[in-house]
Write a protein that holds these residues in place. Structure first.
Motif, PDB file in Angstrom:
ATOM      1  N   ILE A 116       0.852  -1.191   0.000  1.00  0.00           N
ATOM      2  CA  ILE A 116       0.000   0.000   0.000  1.00  0.00           C
ATOM      3  C   ILE A 116       0.885   1.238   0.000  1.00  0.00           C
ATOM      4  O   ILE A 116       1.760   1.377   0.850  1.00  0.00           O
ATOM      5  N   THR A 117       0.630   2.117  -0.953  1.00  0.00           N
ATOM      6  CA  THR A 117       1.462   3.313  -1.096  1.00  0.00           C
ATOM      7  C   THR A 117       0.702   4.569  -0.704  1.00  0.00           C
ATOM      8  O   THR A 117      -0.534   4.618  -0.749  1.00  0.00           O
ATOM      9  N   ASN A 118       1.469   5.564  -0.335  1.00  0.00           N
ATOM     10  CA  ASN A 118       0.898   6.859   0.013  1.00  0.00           C
ATOM     11  C   ASN A 118       1.868   7.935  -0.463  1.00  0.00           C
ATOM     12  O   ASN A 118       3.090   7.784  -0.306  1.00  0.00           O
ATOM     13  N   TYR A 119       1.335   8.990  -1.050  1.00  0.00           N
ATOM     14  CA  TYR A 119       2.182  10.033  -1.624  1.00  0.00           C
ATOM     15  C   TYR A 119       1.769  11.421  -1.145  1.00  0.00           C
ATOM     16  O   TYR A 119       0.583  11.695  -0.932  1.00  0.00           O
ATOM     17  N   LEU A 120       2.775  12.278  -1.037  1.00  0.00           N
ATOM     18  CA  LEU A 120       2.517  13.695  -0.871  1.00  0.00           C
ATOM     19  C   LEU A 120       1.821  14.164  -2.143  1.00  0.00           C
ATOM     20  O   LEU A 120       2.246  13.830  -3.255  1.00  0.00           O
ATOM     21  N   GLY A 121       0.775  14.944  -1.998  1.00  0.00           N
ATOM     22  CA  GLY A 121      -0.001  15.342  -3.157  1.00  0.00           C
ATOM     23  C   GLY A 121       0.829  16.000  -4.248  1.00  0.00           C
ATOM     24  O   GLY A 121       0.593  15.791  -5.442  1.00  0.00           O
ATOM     25  N   TYR A 122       1.826  16.767  -3.844  1.00  0.00           N
ATOM     26  CA  TYR A 122       2.626  17.528  -4.799  1.00  0.00           C
ATOM     27  C   TYR A 122       3.455  16.633  -5.715  1.00  0.00           C
ATOM     28  O   TYR A 122       3.817  17.020  -6.815  1.00  0.00           O
ATOM     29  N   VAL A 123       3.749  15.416  -5.265  1.00  0.00           N
ATOM     30  CA  VAL A 123       4.583  14.532  -6.073  1.00  0.00           C
ATOM     31  C   VAL A 123       3.769  13.429  -6.737  1.00  0.00           C
ATOM     32  O   VAL A 123       4.313  12.636  -7.516  1.00  0.00           O
ATOM     33  N   GLN A 124       2.489  13.366  -6.422  1.00  0.00           N
ATOM     34  CA  GLN A 124       1.624  12.344  -7.007  1.00  0.00           C
ATOM     35  C   GLN A 124       1.717  12.362  -8.525  1.00  0.00           C
ATOM     36  O   GLN A 124       1.609  13.407  -9.156  1.00  0.00           O
ATOM     37  N   GLY A 125       1.946  11.208  -9.091  1.00  0.00           N
ATOM     38  CA  GLY A 125       2.035  11.104 -10.545  1.00  0.00           C
ATOM     39  C   GLY A 125       3.422  11.353 -11.103  1.00  0.00           C
ATOM     40  O   GLY A 125       3.685  11.093 -12.282  1.00  0.00           O
ATOM     41  N   ARG A 126       4.315  11.868 -10.277  1.00  0.00           N
ATOM     42  CA  ARG A 126       5.705  12.093 -10.716  1.00  0.00           C
ATOM     43  C   ARG A 126       6.674  11.153 -10.003  1.00  0.00           C
ATOM     44  O   ARG A 126       7.666  10.724 -10.581  1.00  0.00           O
ATOM     45  N   PHE A 127       6.399  10.865  -8.741  1.00  0.00           N
ATOM     46  CA  PHE A 127       7.253   9.987  -7.943  1.00  0.00           C
ATOM     47  C   PHE A 127       6.556   8.644  -7.762  1.00  0.00           C
ATOM     48  O   PHE A 127       5.319   8.585  -7.627  1.00  0.00           O
ATOM     49  N   PHE A 128       7.364   7.606  -7.737  1.00  0.00           N
ATOM     50  CA  PHE A 128       6.816   6.263  -7.570  1.00  0.00           C
ATOM     51  C   PHE A 128       7.684   5.498  -6.577  1.00  0.00           C
ATOM     52  O   PHE A 128       8.896   5.405  -6.755  1.00  0.00           O
ATOM     53  N   ILE A 129       7.039   4.950  -5.558  1.00  0.00           N
ATOM     54  CA  ILE A 129       7.760   4.223  -4.517  1.00  0.00           C
ATOM     55  C   ILE A 129       7.460   2.743  -4.645  1.00  0.00           C
ATOM     56  O   ILE A 129       6.339   2.350  -4.993  1.00  0.00           O
ATOM     57  N   SER A 130       8.466   1.942  -4.367  1.00  0.00           N
ATOM     58  CA  SER A 130       8.283   0.498  -4.390  1.00  0.00           C
ATOM     59  C   SER A 130       9.226  -0.120  -3.370  1.00  0.00           C
ATOM     60  O   SER A 130      10.199   0.507  -2.954  1.00  0.00           O
ATOM     61  N   MET A 131       8.919  -1.342  -2.980  1.00  0.00           N
ATOM     62  CA  MET A 131       9.760  -2.025  -1.993  1.00  0.00           C
ATOM     63  C   MET A 131       9.971  -3.467  -2.414  1.00  0.00           C
ATOM     64  O   MET A 131       9.029  -4.150  -2.822  1.00  0.00           O
ATOM     65  N   ASP A 132      11.201  -3.894  -2.310  1.00  0.00           N
ATOM     66  CA  ASP A 132      11.556  -5.298  -2.517  1.00  0.00           C
ATOM     67  C   ASP A 132      11.691  -5.911  -1.132  1.00  0.00           C
ATOM     68  O   ASP A 132      12.674  -5.667  -0.425  1.00  0.00           O
ATOM     69  N   ASN A 133      10.701  -6.698  -0.743  1.00  0.00           N
ATOM     70  CA  ASN A 133      10.689  -7.257   0.610  1.00  0.00           C
ATOM     71  C   ASN A 133      11.857  -8.210   0.858  1.00  0.00           C
ATOM     72  O   ASN A 133      12.405  -8.247   1.956  1.00  0.00           O
ATOM     73  N   THR A 134      12.244  -8.952  -0.166  1.00  0.00           N
ATOM     74  CA  THR A 134      13.332  -9.920   0.036  1.00  0.00           C
ATOM     75  C   THR A 134      14.657  -9.214   0.242  1.00  0.00           C
ATOM     76  O   THR A 134      15.517  -9.668   0.992  1.00  0.00           O
ATOM     77  N   LYS A 135      14.822  -8.073  -0.406  1.00  0.00           N
ATOM     78  CA  LYS A 135      16.062  -7.312  -0.266  1.00  0.00           C
ATOM     79  C   LYS A 135      15.959  -6.253   0.826  1.00  0.00           C
ATOM     80  O   LYS A 135      16.933  -5.567   1.120  1.00  0.00           O
ATOM     81  N   LYS A 136      14.755  -6.098   1.394  1.00  0.00           N
ATOM     82  CA  LYS A 136      14.523  -5.077   2.421  1.00  0.00           C
ATOM     83  C   LYS A 136      14.996  -3.714   1.909  1.00  0.00           C
ATOM     84  O   LYS A 136      15.700  -2.965   2.606  1.00  0.00           O
ATOM     85  N   THR A 137      14.623  -3.426   0.701  1.00  0.00           N
ATOM     86  CA  THR A 137      15.066  -2.199   0.049  1.00  0.00           C
ATOM     87  C   THR A 137      13.857  -1.449  -0.510  1.00  0.00           C
ATOM     88  O   THR A 137      12.972  -2.060  -1.111  1.00  0.00           O
ATOM     89  N   VAL A 138      13.868  -0.149  -0.315  1.00  0.00           N
ATOM     90  CA  VAL A 138      12.824   0.704  -0.858  1.00  0.00           C
ATOM     91  C   VAL A 138      13.431   1.599  -1.928  1.00  0.00           C
ATOM     92  O   VAL A 138      14.579   2.028  -1.814  1.00  0.00           O
ATOM     93  N   TYR A 139      12.649   1.830  -2.969  1.00  0.00           N
ATOM     94  CA  TYR A 139      13.094   2.641  -4.085  1.00  0.00           C
ATOM     95  C   TYR A 139      12.141   3.824  -4.272  1.00  0.00           C
ATOM     96  O   TYR A 139      10.934   3.690  -4.059  1.00  0.00           O
ATOM     97  N   LEU A 140      12.700   4.945  -4.679  1.00  0.00           N
ATOM     98  CA  LEU A 140      11.872   6.095  -5.023  1.00  0.00           C
ATOM     99  C   LEU A 140      12.310   6.587  -6.392  1.00  0.00           C
ATOM    100  O   LEU A 140      13.410   7.131  -6.534  1.00  0.00           O
ATOM    101  N   GLN A 141      11.468   6.360  -7.366  1.00  0.00           N
ATOM    102  CA  GLN A 141      11.723   6.856  -8.711  1.00  0.00           C
ATOM    103  C   GLN A 141      11.104   8.239  -8.820  1.00  0.00           C
ATOM    104  O   GLN A 141       9.888   8.396  -8.631  1.00  0.00           O
ATOM    105  N   MET A 142      11.938   9.216  -9.107  1.00  0.00           N
ATOM    106  CA  MET A 142      11.485  10.605  -9.168  1.00  0.00           C
ATOM    107  C   MET A 142      11.606  11.098 -10.606  1.00  0.00           C
ATOM    108  O   MET A 142      12.709  11.163 -11.147  1.00  0.00           O
ATOM    109  N   ASN A 143      10.480  11.407 -11.212  1.00  0.00           N
ATOM    110  CA  ASN A 143      10.435  11.877 -12.588  1.00  0.00           C
ATOM    111  C   ASN A 143       9.938  13.313 -12.642  1.00  0.00           C
ATOM    112  O   ASN A 143       9.336  13.804 -11.693  1.00  0.00           O
ATOM    113  N   SER A 144      10.168  13.947 -13.768  1.00  0.00           N
ATOM    114  CA  SER A 144       9.705  15.325 -13.979  1.00  0.00           C
ATOM    115  C   SER A 144      10.057  16.205 -12.785  1.00  0.00           C
ATOM    116  O   SER A 144       9.211  16.936 -12.260  1.00  0.00           O
TER     117      SER A 144
END
Length: 120
Positions: free
Chosen positions: A55-83
């Motif tokens: 389940i993801t949650n975003y600051l409104g200002y970055v909605q649609g530009r930033f994308f968060i994901s998590m790899d549970n096996t690697k215990k790693t979170v990623y934030l892809q920031m576009n535009s």
């Protein structure tokens, strides 16, 4: 639980950056991971978070530009920031909410900040 963040840097407006943050340690499970940011003279704000269930949650200002994901096996979170915009310039901090196996009490840790600078 320790966090180590990677990524960040200098990019022109409209460009993209990817942040990653890896959690290390043993005997714990992740409730959620996320990213906060703090610009000079401003309070720290939550940018995006993701639960272990996806389940993801975003600051409104970055909605649609930033994308968060998590790899549970690697215990790693990623934030892809576009535009990216100059207003996205800040120090970005990784955050984890976790608990020891078999416990319900939630704990919280922070990673070191990583600078993101967007030039106009």
């Amino acid at each position: 639980v320790q966090l180590q963040a990677f990524g960040g840097g200098l990019v022109q407006a409209g460009g993209s950056l990817r942040l990653s943050c890896a959690a290390s340690g043993s005997g714990f499970s992740i409730n959620s991971m996320g990213w906060y940011r703090q610009a000079p003279g401003k309070e720290r704000e939550s940018v995006a978070s993701v639960t272990s269930g996806g389940i993801t949650n975003y600051l409104g200002y970055v909605q649609g530009r930033f994308f968060i994901s998590m790899d549970n096996t690697k215990k790693t979170v990623y934030l892809q920031m576009n535009s990216l915009k100059p207003e996205d310039t800040a120090v970005y901090f990784c955050n984890i909410k976790w608990r020891h196996f078999g416990r319900t009490y939630e704990r919280e840790n922070w990673g070191q900040g990583t600078q993101v600078t967007v030039s106009s």
